[in-house]
Design a protein around this motif. Sequence first.
Motif, mmCIF file in Angstrom:
data_model
loop_
_atom_site.group_PDB
_atom_site.id
_atom_site.type_symbol
_atom_site.label_atom_id
_atom_site.label_comp_id
_atom_site.label_asym_id
_atom_site.label_seq_id
_atom_site.Cartn_x
_atom_site.Cartn_y
_atom_site.Cartn_z
ATOM 1 N N PRO A 88 40.466 34.435 4.822
ATOM 2 C CA PRO A 88 41.285 34.711 3.781
ATOM 3 C C PRO A 88 40.704 33.578 2.294
ATOM 4 O O PRO A 88 40.282 33.517 0.904
ATOM 5 C CB PRO A 88 41.665 35.810 2.934
ATOM 6 N N THR A 89 41.072 32.781 3.292
ATOM 7 C CA THR A 89 41.575 31.231 2.186
ATOM 8 C C THR A 89 40.162 30.156 1.761
ATOM 9 O O THR A 89 39.915 29.807 1.478
ATOM 10 C CB THR A 89 43.144 30.418 3.136
ATOM 11 N N VAL A 90 39.605 30.810 2.816
ATOM 12 C CA VAL A 90 37.823 29.736 3.242
ATOM 13 C C VAL A 90 37.580 29.879 2.552
ATOM 14 O O VAL A 90 36.545 29.817 2.164
ATOM 15 C CB VAL A 90 38.068 29.644 5.021
ATOM 16 N N ASN A 91 37.131 31.532 2.308
ATOM 17 C CA ASN A 91 36.406 32.565 1.789
ATOM 18 C C ASN A 91 36.707 32.162 0.299
ATOM 19 O O ASN A 91 36.014 31.870 -0.425
ATOM 20 C CB ASN A 91 36.486 33.849 1.697
ATOM 21 N N LEU A 92 38.038 32.491 -0.558
ATOM 22 C CA LEU A 92 37.924 31.848 -1.769
ATOM 23 C C LEU A 92 37.977 30.329 -1.922
ATOM 24 O O LEU A 92 37.760 29.740 -2.796
ATOM 25 C CB LEU A 92 40.596 31.723 -2.039
ATOM 26 N N ALA A 93 38.266 29.559 -0.768
ATOM 27 C CA ALA A 93 37.510 28.098 -1.216
ATOM 28 C C ALA A 93 36.594 27.636 -1.318
ATOM 29 O O ALA A 93 35.691 26.831 -2.571
ATOM 30 C CB ALA A 93 38.584 26.972 -0.284
ATOM 31 N N VAL A 94 35.384 28.740 -1.046
ATOM 32 C CA VAL A 94 34.302 28.216 -1.361
ATOM 33 C C VAL A 94 33.944 28.988 -2.255
ATOM 34 O O VAL A 94 32.952 28.675 -3.708
ATOM 35 C CB VAL A 94 33.311 29.299 0.204
ATOM 36 N N GLU A 95 34.032 30.567 -2.752
ATOM 37 C CA GLU A 95 34.474 30.717 -4.222
ATOM 38 C C GLU A 95 34.800 29.733 -5.140
ATOM 39 O O GLU A 95 33.768 29.318 -6.027
ATOM 40 C CB GLU A 95 34.963 32.206 -4.573
ATOM 41 N N LEU A 96 35.520 29.001 -4.826
ATOM 42 C CA LEU A 96 35.985 27.821 -5.552
ATOM 43 C C LEU A 96 35.252 26.922 -6.125
ATOM 44 O O LEU A 96 34.771 26.456 -7.409
ATOM 45 C CB LEU A 96 37.387 27.862 -6.143
ATOM 46 N N ILE A 97 34.778 25.824 -5.179
ATOM 47 C CA ILE A 97 33.074 25.201 -4.382
ATOM 48 C C ILE A 97 32.534 26.129 -5.675
ATOM 49 O O ILE A 97 31.945 25.212 -6.401
ATOM 50 C CB ILE A 97 33.592 24.691 -3.611
ATOM 51 N N LEU A 98 32.323 27.322 -5.514
ATOM 52 C CA LEU A 98 30.999 27.889 -6.573
ATOM 53 C C LEU A 98 30.753 28.021 -7.990
ATOM 54 O O LEU A 98 30.474 27.581 -8.521
ATOM 55 C CB LEU A 98 30.697 28.662 -6.017
ATOM 56 N N SER A 99 32.155 28.605 -8.102
ATOM 57 C CA SER A 99 32.918 28.261 -9.495
ATOM 58 C C SER A 99 32.966 27.254 -10.544
ATOM 59 O O SER A 99 32.031 27.230 -11.466
ATOM 60 C CB SER A 99 34.189 29.087 -9.330
ATOM 61 N N ALA A 100 32.930 26.018 -10.024
ATOM 62 C CA ALA A 100 32.866 25.105 -10.064
ATOM 63 C C ALA A 100 31.857 24.054 -9.787
ATOM 64 O O ALA A 100 31.277 23.658 -11.018
ATOM 65 C CB ALA A 100 33.930 24.152 -9.734
ATOM 66 N N LEU A 101 30.979 24.466 -9.921
ATOM 67 C CA LEU A 101 29.119 24.328 -9.754
ATOM 68 C C LEU A 101 28.852 25.077 -10.276
ATOM 69 O O LEU A 101 27.613 25.161 -10.991
ATOM 70 C CB LEU A 101 28.369 24.311 -8.446
ATOM 71 N N GLY A 102 29.412 26.077 -10.933
ATOM 72 C CA GLY A 102 28.602 27.582 -11.834
ATOM 73 C C GLY A 102 28.754 28.403 -11.739
ATOM 74 O O GLY A 102 27.901 29.467 -12.515
ATOM 75 N N LYS A 103 28.936 28.955 -10.824
ATOM 76 C CA LYS A 103 28.518 30.604 -10.588
ATOM 77 C C LYS A 103 29.850 30.946 -11.086
ATOM 78 O O LYS A 103 31.074 30.399 -10.713
ATOM 79 C CB LYS A 103 28.794 30.151 -8.884
#
Length: 127
Positions: A88-103
């Motif tokens: 779950p934490t790795v999933n969140l980390a990937v999601e946050l990176i994508l959010s910082a890139l515009g998703k």
Amino acid sequence: SLTQDPHSNVPLHLSLDIDAVDPRVAPGTGTMARGGLSYREIHYLCEELALTGRLVGMDLVEVNPAIEEGVEEEAMHNDNPALNRASPTVNLAVELILSALGKTILHTIPPQSILDQSTVSGSDRKA
């Protein structure tokens, strides 16, 4: 502050420590603390930084999936199938990176600076 960056053009770097997020959302960190940022709050921060068009770097630290043994997460709508075996934490980390890139967590919107550059009216175009 606006006096230090009156034209809002200074590049930004995001340094994000995952233990700032509530441990119910990100249990895979060494320093868990109740009352951290919610899933929506942390995504909001990353999405707003993306919208500035000035984010030039990011580091995301304190992710430790090894301490999440036995933590099961139910699949939810819009989960990335490529990450179905991640913690779950790795999933969140990937999601946050994508959010910082515009998703965004609802849909993808390009940063405002990209929108501004691509919306040129017909009278502004050179023949």
